[in-house]
Design an enzyme around this catalytic site. Structure first.
Site, PDB file in Angstrom:
ATOM      1  N   TYR A   1      -2.433  -3.493 -10.689  1.00  0.00           N
ATOM      2  CA  TYR A   1      -2.405  -3.141  -9.265  1.00  0.00           C
ATOM      3  C   TYR A   1      -1.560  -4.128  -8.464  1.00  0.00           C
ATOM      4  O   TYR A   1      -0.779  -3.746  -7.588  1.00  0.00           O
ATOM      5  CB  TYR A   1      -3.831  -3.090  -8.721  1.00  0.00           C
ATOM      6  CG  TYR A   1      -3.947  -2.618  -7.296  1.00  0.00           C
ATOM      7  CD1 TYR A   1      -3.772  -1.277  -6.966  1.00  0.00           C
ATOM      8  CD2 TYR A   1      -4.239  -3.512  -6.265  1.00  0.00           C
ATOM      9  CE1 TYR A   1      -3.880  -0.843  -5.644  1.00  0.00           C
ATOM     10  CE2 TYR A   1      -4.352  -3.087  -4.951  1.00  0.00           C
ATOM     11  CZ  TYR A   1      -4.167  -1.751  -4.650  1.00  0.00           C
ATOM     12  OH  TYR A   1      -4.271  -1.325  -3.342  1.00  0.00           O
TER      13      TYR A   1
ATOM     14  N   SER B   1       0.797  -1.238   0.000  1.00  0.00           N
ATOM     15  CA  SER B   1       0.000   0.000   0.000  1.00  0.00           C
ATOM     16  C   SER B   1       0.828   1.285   0.000  1.00  0.00           C
ATOM     17  O   SER B   1       0.282   2.361  -0.244  1.00  0.00           O
ATOM     18  CB  SER B   1      -0.948   0.017   1.203  1.00  0.00           C
ATOM     19  OG  SER B   1      -2.037  -0.851   0.987  1.00  0.00           O
TER      20      SER B   1
ATOM     21  N   LYS C   1       0.546   3.334  -3.062  1.00  0.00           N
ATOM     22  CA  LYS C   1      -0.604   4.218  -3.281  1.00  0.00           C
ATOM     23  C   LYS C   1      -0.191   5.684  -3.285  1.00  0.00           C
ATOM     24  O   LYS C   1      -0.791   6.506  -3.990  1.00  0.00           O
ATOM     25  CB  LYS C   1      -1.655   3.971  -2.198  1.00  0.00           C
ATOM     26  CG  LYS C   1      -2.263   2.573  -2.212  1.00  0.00           C
ATOM     27  CD  LYS C   1      -3.135   2.339  -0.987  1.00  0.00           C
ATOM     28  CE  LYS C   1      -3.722   0.934  -0.976  1.00  0.00           C
ATOM     29  NZ  LYS C   1      -4.513   0.663   0.236  1.00  0.00           N
TER      30      LYS C   1
ATOM     31  N   TYR D   1      -3.835   3.339   7.731  1.00  0.00           N
ATOM     32  CA  TYR D   1      -5.133   2.654   7.751  1.00  0.00           C
ATOM     33  C   TYR D   1      -6.046   3.312   8.788  1.00  0.00           C
ATOM     34  O   TYR D   1      -6.011   4.521   8.981  1.00  0.00           O
ATOM     35  CB  TYR D   1      -4.960   1.153   7.998  1.00  0.00           C
ATOM     36  CG  TYR D   1      -4.067   0.468   6.981  1.00  0.00           C
ATOM     37  CD1 TYR D   1      -4.252   0.692   5.617  1.00  0.00           C
ATOM     38  CD2 TYR D   1      -3.043  -0.383   7.369  1.00  0.00           C
ATOM     39  CE1 TYR D   1      -3.448   0.061   4.670  1.00  0.00           C
ATOM     40  CE2 TYR D   1      -2.242  -1.024   6.423  1.00  0.00           C
ATOM     41  CZ  TYR D   1      -2.449  -0.781   5.081  1.00  0.00           C
ATOM     42  OH  TYR D   1      -1.656  -1.406   4.153  1.00  0.00           O
TER      43      TYR D   1
ATOM     44  N   VAL E   1       1.093  -3.902   3.908  1.00  0.00           N
ATOM     45  CA  VAL E   1       0.948  -5.169   4.636  1.00  0.00           C
ATOM     46  C   VAL E   1       2.157  -6.098   4.491  1.00  0.00           C
ATOM     47  O   VAL E   1       2.196  -7.153   5.125  1.00  0.00           O
ATOM     48  CB  VAL E   1      -0.347  -5.914   4.229  1.00  0.00           C
ATOM     49  CG1 VAL E   1      -1.571  -5.129   4.649  1.00  0.00           C
ATOM     50  CG2 VAL E   1      -0.362  -6.242   2.752  1.00  0.00           C
TER      51      VAL E   1
END
Length: 309
Positions: A193, A65, A68, A245, A263
């Site tokens: 992705y 992540s 992102k 998160y 993660v």
């Protein structure tokens, strides 16, 4: 600013490593489940081009992540703010990063922000390119420029593992496709992705990316303005409000720096105008953040008064 010696940093790593036993590896992606729970490394890259590191720094990991933040910067450069934020919101959420709930209940059914999976998938869909291969090539070129490392590449074993198990992400895509938030082939998007999340690097590479954001988008080595200042500011703001998160609020209070986790156990931290931090610790807490990584950042912030607040 922190850690006068690598030895001092090693001491903090040793303290933080004690909590790895309290976390869990992200084995719902089978290839990530092969990591060593006790691993912990950190690199601190100063904007003056000096670096300190400690722990298992030879271990590489995938961005997950953390990617992102990079895709958000890339599509903002590709399309501008209006285009991007017409399709993805700017608000934090208290829900888990992979939740579908807000897509169903939010009034305009767009993802709340680019750091949750739904928003990140919508952002990845916006990367300019004629097909998924060109889009991936542009993302990799951007990442190589940020790290000043031409050897950055995708870990295809992890990408395949993610692609084969991405059922919830597929559901998010089809839901958004229904509302016109994304277009194109869903399987192509999931493939892109999965590979974006599986870009592999070391803690030093990640710290160097953090240093670029610390300098408002200017690379400390090349002195090139890679990311426009306004876009770097937007990315850092999302890291503060949404980067950890649904633990982002607590993290802002206890640590107080822009940060983004993944993660795989990676965390990228930023102390504006001073340095970037790259951490790898694959043992995760219940919210999907590196348990020892957060402990280490807490120790660093407390010892050296790093909070921006």
């Amino acid at each position: 600013m922190p850690c006068h010696t690598n030895e001092e940093l090693e001491e903090l790593v040793s303290i933080a490593r004690e909590v790895t036993k309290d976390g869990k590896i992200a084995d719902y992606i089978p290839a990530l489940g092969e990591a060593d729970q006790n691993d912990l490394s950190v690199a601190i890259y100063h904007v003056e081009n000096t670096c300190m590191s400690a722990g298992d720094i030879e271990k590489s990991f995938t961005l997950q992540s953390i990617s992102k933040v990079l895709t958000l910067a890339l599509v903002l450069m590709d399309h501008g703010e209006s285009f991007v934020f017409d399709r993805v919101g700017m608000e934090p959420t208290g829900d888990p990063f992979n939740s579908i709930v807000k897509l169903e209940t939010h009034e305009n059914q767009r993802p709340l922000n680019p750091m949750i999976n739904a928003g990140a998938l919508a952002v990845t869909n916006m990367i300019k390119g004629s097909d998924k291969d060109e889009k991936l090539s542009r993302f990799l070129a951007f990442t190589k420029e940020l790290t000043f490392n031409k050897d950055i590449k995708v870990c295809h074993d992890i990408a395949s593992s993610e692609f084969e198990n991405a059922w919830l992400n597929r559901s998010l895509c089809y839901f958004m496709k229904k509302d016109g938030i994304i277009d194109g082939d869903v399987e192509d998007l999931i493939d892109l992705y999965s590979k974006q999340c599986s870009v592999q690097m070391h803690s030093l590479d990640l710290a160097k990316i953090g240093a670029v954001f610390a300098l408002d988008g200017k690379h400390p080595q090349t002195e090139k303005q890679i990311i426009p200042k306004d876009i770097a500011r937007i990315c850092k703001t999302f890291m503060v409000t949404c980067g950890m998160y649904n633990a982002s609020g607590e993290f802002a209070i206890k640590v107080g720096i822009p940060a983004k986790s993944g993660v795989s156990g990676g965390i990228m931290g930023i102390v504006p105008y001073h340095f970037g931090i790259g951490i790898f610790g694959p043992s995760l807490d219940q919210k999907g953040n590196s348990i020892a990584g957060i402990k280490l950042l807490h120790l660093l912030s407390e010892k050296y008064e790093l909070s921006i607040f």
